[in-house]
Write an enzyme that holds these catalytic residues in place. Structure first.
Site, PDB file in Angstrom:
ATOM      1  N   GLY A 118      -9.456 -33.615 -92.000  1.00  7.88           N
ATOM      2  CA  GLY A 118      -9.846 -34.390 -90.824  1.00  7.88           C
ATOM      3  C   GLY A 118     -11.257 -34.926 -90.913  1.00  7.88           C
ATOM      4  O   GLY A 118     -12.004 -34.916 -89.920  1.00  7.88           O
ATOM      5  N   SER A 154     -12.385 -37.973 -91.394  1.00  4.50           N
ATOM      6  CA  SER A 154     -12.616 -39.401 -91.132  1.00  4.50           C
ATOM      7  C   SER A 154     -13.581 -39.640 -89.978  1.00  4.50           C
ATOM      8  O   SER A 154     -14.176 -40.716 -89.865  1.00  4.50           O
ATOM      9  CB  SER A 154     -11.283 -40.103 -90.836  1.00  4.50           C
ATOM     10  N   SER A 155     -13.752 -38.640 -89.094  1.00  3.24           N
ATOM     11  CA  SER A 155     -14.633 -38.816 -87.936  1.00  3.24           C
ATOM     12  C   SER A 155     -15.028 -37.454 -87.388  1.00  3.24           C
ATOM     13  O   SER A 155     -14.582 -36.413 -87.879  1.00  3.24           O
ATOM     14  CB  SER A 155     -13.923 -39.634 -86.844  1.00  3.24           C
ATOM     15  N   ASP A 167      -2.547 -35.234 -95.281  1.00  2.00           N
ATOM     16  CA  ASP A 167      -1.938 -35.158 -93.953  1.00  2.00           C
ATOM     17  C   ASP A 167      -1.429 -33.734 -93.795  1.00  2.00           C
ATOM     18  O   ASP A 167      -0.530 -33.314 -94.532  1.00  2.00           O
ATOM     19  CB  ASP A 167      -0.795 -36.165 -93.831  1.00  2.00           C
ATOM     20  N   SER A 227     -11.733 -23.785 -84.444  1.00  2.00           N
ATOM     21  CA  SER A 227     -10.964 -23.501 -83.244  1.00  2.00           C
ATOM     22  C   SER A 227     -11.563 -24.289 -82.082  1.00  2.00           C
ATOM     23  O   SER A 227     -11.846 -25.476 -82.206  1.00  2.00           O
ATOM     24  CB  SER A 227     -10.960 -21.992 -82.982  1.00  2.00           C
ATOM     25  N   TYR A 258      -2.581 -27.371 -75.851  1.00  2.00           N
ATOM     26  CA  TYR A 258      -3.746 -27.270 -76.740  1.00  2.00           C
ATOM     27  C   TYR A 258      -4.270 -25.839 -76.744  1.00  2.00           C
ATOM     28  O   TYR A 258      -4.561 -25.269 -77.803  1.00  2.00           O
ATOM     29  CB  TYR A 258      -4.820 -28.254 -76.281  1.00  2.00           C
ATOM     30  N   ALA A 265      -2.568 -23.146 -76.143  1.00  2.00           N
ATOM     31  CA  ALA A 265      -1.612 -22.310 -76.865  1.00  2.00           C
ATOM     32  C   ALA A 265      -1.794 -22.439 -78.372  1.00  2.00           C
ATOM     33  O   ALA A 265      -1.745 -21.446 -79.104  1.00  2.00           O
ATOM     34  CB  ALA A 265      -0.188 -22.687 -76.464  1.00  2.00           C
ATOM     35  N   SER A 266      -2.030 -23.666 -78.840  1.00  2.00           N
ATOM     36  CA  SER A 266      -2.191 -23.869 -80.284  1.00  2.00           C
ATOM     37  C   SER A 266      -3.470 -23.223 -80.800  1.00  2.00           C
ATOM     38  O   SER A 266      -3.493 -22.636 -81.891  1.00  2.00           O
ATOM     39  CB  SER A 266      -2.184 -25.367 -80.619  1.00  2.00           C
ATOM     40  N   LYS A 267      -4.544 -23.278 -80.020  1.00  2.00           N
ATOM     41  CA  LYS A 267      -5.808 -22.682 -80.470  1.00  2.00           C
ATOM     42  C   LYS A 267      -5.799 -21.162 -80.314  1.00  2.00           C
ATOM     43  O   LYS A 267      -6.402 -20.452 -81.121  1.00  2.00           O
ATOM     44  CB  LYS A 267      -6.983 -23.306 -79.709  1.00  2.00           C
TER      45      LYS A 267
END
Length: 279
Positions: free
Chosen positions: A9, A11-12, A48, A126, A140, A142-144
């Site tokens: 990730g 690119s920015s 990716d 995280s 979000y 839940a994913s973290k």
């Protein structure tokens, strides 16, 4: 010999700032992203996290270029914003594909190289949302939360192999492009579903206040978070977590240093719309 880091990730935002910082500090940098764009002083290649074949190709390309990889920074991610009930199943799965399974894909791909070298460092980016829950970002969160649990467990497994695992927890830095995708993915109640209107209005006020506090915080920049990522990568100790921005410290401390009842009372008074009476 110069050390080498692979960053996802890049690119920015945090990823790009981290790539530039490591390069400036004398590291070889494999800056990866879905759509490659040049970052001076780095080796840019496509990756990716949802496509394991691109992960393997990026690692192979980095090894061919530099001979070894010493650290991986799992930075790629995005956040869904909206009411859970109104979020399509495919979006729920995509949130986990990027933020959780994508990290796992990268870790699984690089571990054989780290084991062969008998060392390495994995830094998983995280969020404060991996420590405390907030309205309108349940997926979000839940994913973290999943990423934090995975990282902690992984640190025990890999510690005996000389491989360090680190978790960096930033707040919502406003200078990144993270919020752009979140805004595009936002799932607000459509016409005809009004039950969430009051809650959504109250939640938006909370987030407006949080954005204002972040803008005022001097350390809420991508460059500062990159410094913390660099610190974590180079820390030989067994420390696991690094809070990267001061704006989330009150919530982190409420979660980690108070009782459950005190924490929940604090959070509900700060963020929870008043519940209707029962009966």
């Amino acid at each position: 010999m110069k050390k080498t880091v692979l960053i996802t990730g890049a690119s920015s935002g945090f990823g790009q700032a981290t790539a530039k910082l490591f390069a400036a500090r004398g590291w070889n940098v494999i800056a990866t992203m879905r759509t490659p764009r040049d970052i001076p002083g780095t080796f840019v290649t496509r990756l990716d996290v949802e496509k394991p074949e691109t992960i393997r190709a990026a690692i192979d390309a980095g090894l061919q270029r530099f001979g070894r990889i010493d650290a991986v920074v799992n930075n790629a991610g995005y956040g869904l914003f909206g009411v859970f009930e109104l979020t399509p199943d495919e979006k729920v799965r995509e949130q986990f594909e990027v933020n959780v399974f994508g990290v796992m894909n990268v870790v699984r791909a690089v571990l054989p190289h780290f084991r062969e070298n008998k060392g390495g460092c994995i830094v998983n980016v995280s969020s404060g949302a991996g420590v405390f829950g907030l309205p309108m970002i349940s997926l979000y969160n839940a994913s973290k939360f999943a990423l934090e649990g995975f990282s902690e467990s992984l640190s025990y497994e890999l510690g005996a192999l000389g491989i360090r695992v680190k978790i960096v927890e930033p707040g919502g830095v406003t200078s990144t492009k993270f919020g752009e995708r979140s805004a595009k993915e936002a799932n607000l109640p459509p016409n005809g579903i009004r039950d969430y209107d009051t809650f959504v209005s109250a939640a938006n006020q909370v987030f407006d206040a949080m954005r204002a506090s972040r803008s005022a915080a001097r350390d809420s920049t991508s460059e500062h978070v990159a410094e913390v990522i660099f610190e974590a990568t180079n820390d030989p100790s067994d420390r696991l977590r690094y809070v990267a921005t001061s704006d989330i410290l009150p919530l982190v401390e409420a979660r980690r240093r108070t009782s459950e009842s005190e924490y929940m009372a604090f959070m509900r008074s700060s963020f929870g719309p008043k519940l209707p009476p029962v009966g």
